[in-house]
Design an enzyme around this catalytic site. Structure first.
Site, short mmCIF file in Angstrom:
data_model
loop_
_atom_site.label_atom_id
_atom_site.label_comp_id
_atom_site.label_asym_id
_atom_site.label_seq_id
_atom_site.Cartn_x
_atom_site.Cartn_y
_atom_site.Cartn_z
CG HIS A 100 71.13 -31.41 43.37
ND1 HIS A 100 70.67 -31.20 44.49
CD2 HIS A 100 70.81 -30.26 42.60
CE1 HIS A 100 69.92 -30.19 44.53
NE2 HIS A 100 70.17 -29.54 43.30
CG HIS A 158 69.45 -30.87 39.21
ND1 HIS A 158 68.33 -30.12 39.20
CD2 HIS A 158 70.05 -30.34 38.61
CE1 HIS A 158 68.40 -29.01 38.67
NE2 HIS A 158 69.57 -29.07 37.89
CD GLU A 188 69.49 -18.33 31.79
OE1 GLU A 188 70.49 -18.45 32.00
OE2 GLU A 188 68.73 -19.42 32.11
CG ASP A 193 64.61 -21.39 34.78
OD1 ASP A 193 65.26 -21.62 35.84
OD2 ASP A 193 64.68 -22.10 33.78
CD GLU A 207 62.94 -26.02 36.90
OE1 GLU A 207 62.06 -26.75 36.31
OE2 GLU A 207 63.82 -26.40 37.89
NE ARG A 243 60.94 -29.11 42.67
CZ ARG A 243 61.08 -29.16 43.98
NH1 ARG A 243 60.26 -30.00 44.48
NH2 ARG A 243 61.82 -28.51 44.90
#
Ligand code: UD1
Ligand code: UDP
Length: 377
Positions: A237, A204, A117, A95, A131, A206
């Site tokens: 990250h 991490h 996936e 994604d 995503e 967004r």
């Protein structure tokens, strides 16, 4: 028959390298690997562990890249690669924006896409962001959908996708896991944590950058202060927006180690030796049930309800108070900790890559036959 595998970020690489290794066992297939380079160092770490050398690197990463940057760079650069190689099928994973932009480019060139996936959903277009949108768009385009579980298959059927395009394969993360965890593994940071309950942290997403991330890490800071028998390790990250907050909130705590991202072999072994994991990651939610490690998921929703049903995952949101209370509860309740630590594996038997490649081979052979059948004498 030519198969091109395209990916760009760390988790895609971890879950696509086993597929590449499996494809390479089939001599009738020419396997090409194209990385977009949406990630740079964190992607290279995975390629090094699996010994995969890409045929193409679009090298698109920029510091603090926006979704516009990533999408437009990929679409612009991948066109020439796809036009030159003319793959019979392109395999993408999950994604990310690499996944979405690659699938879109294939659609423009009418190249079939296989989606590894497929079918994960939260039902909320903004969480995880972007995503959920990315994976829904790829489903519209994909000719083959490799759903890790029955639940993800059902999600696709509910959205009206043809049953004969969907294959339940298990998750290739489990294939990867089989090659990394070693009970004799040692590391100086794990030595530092010896004698304490180790809390492994990653964050991490967004949609959490800024205030939510600060709240999440403040909760962890409070926990470490309050429980002297705990230590935390946080491989941070490389996103500067993550690193700034991590340093600000946790940088001065002596019982917290902020470290560089670990390679996947190290990280899986850190997971295996931790007491509990706090994360907003997707992939870690899939790996933890196999390892029998309790995960408090710092999100409001998950697309991995299988791990919640298995008892390994608990959704604790992103507010400081909630994360603090739930972590405290787990640290104070050994029975609950034991219950969450029962190793279960809702994501397959570690042979997902084999199943995916078998389906791809069948699809290509059928495509080949149709083409031959259509030839003029
Ligand atoms: C991306 C994916 C996300 C996935 C995550 C895995 C999108 C929109 N997001 O998010 O779905 O969960 O990867 O980690 O596709 N950076 C480096 N070096 C690296 C990697 C990143 O410096 O090797 C820095 C750069 O400044 C870059 C920033 O991190 O601009 C953000 O990278 P990006 O891929 O846009 O977002 P992620 O949060 O990593
Ligand atoms: N991981 C890793 N090193 C780290 C942190 C995570 O190799 O320092 C692995 C982890 O085992 C999992 C994947 O990276 O397989 C998850 O990636 P990430 O959290 O970046 O992305 P997401 O899964 O949320 O998309």
């Amino acid at each position: 028959m030519k198969v091109m595998v395209v990916f760009g970020t760390r988790p895609e690489a971890i879950k696509m390298c086993p597929v590449i290794k499996e494809l390479e066992l089939h001599k009738e297939i020419k396997t090409l690997v194209c990385i977009t380079g949406q990630h740079r160092e964190m992607l290279q770490q995975v390629l090094d562990v699996f010994g995969v050398e890409p045929d193409y690197n679009l090298d698109i990463m920029e510091q603090r890249q926006t979704l516009f940057d990533v999408t437009t760079s990929i679409i612009t650069k991948i066109k020439a690669v796809l036009e030159q190689e003319k793959p019979d099928i392109v395999l993408v994973h999950g994604d990310t924006t690499t996944t979405f932009a690659t699938a879109l480019s294939c659609f423009y060139l009418q190249i079939p896409v296989g989606h590894v996936e497929a079918g994960l959903r939260t039902g909320n277009l903004y969480s995880p962001y972007p995503e959920e949108f990315n994976r829904k768009c790829v489903s519209i385009i994909a000719a083959l959908n490799f759903a890790p579980t029955e639940l993800s298959r059902q999600n696709l059927i509910r959205e009206g996708y043809a049953e004969n395009s969907i294959y339940i394969t298990g998750n290739t993360a489990i294939d990867a896991l089989a090659t990394t965890v070693d009970h004799l593994y040692r590391n100086r940071i794990l030595d530092w944590a010896k004698g304490s309950r180790l809390i492994l942290v990653t964050a991490h997403r967004r949609e959490n950058l800024g205030a939510p991330l600060k709240s999440m890490l403040r909760a962890i800071s409070r926990i470490i202060e309050e429980f002297p028998d705990t230590k935390a390790v946080y491989p941070v990250h490389l996103n500067p927006a993550v690193r700034e907050v991590a340093n600000e909130v946790l940088g001065r705590n002596e019982r917290v180690q902020l470290i560089e991202p670990l390679n996947v072999l190290d990280f899986h072994n850190f997971m295996a030796q931790s007491y509990l994991i706090l994360t907003d990651s997707g992939g870690i939610q899939e790996e933890a049930p196999s390892l029998g490690k309790p995960v408090l998921v710092m999100r409001d929703v998950t697309e991995r309800p299988e791990g919640v049903a298995a008892g390994t995952l608990k959704i604790v949101g992103t507010t400081e108070e909630n994360i603090y209370q739930e972590t405290k509860r787990l640290l104070e309740d050994p029975i609950e900790h034991k219950r969450m630590s029962e190793a279960k594996n809702p994501y397959g038997d570690g042979h997902a890559s084999q199943r995916i490649v078998d389906v791809v081979c069948g699809y290509l052979k059928e495509k080949d036959n149709v083409m031959d059948g259509g030839k003029l004498e």
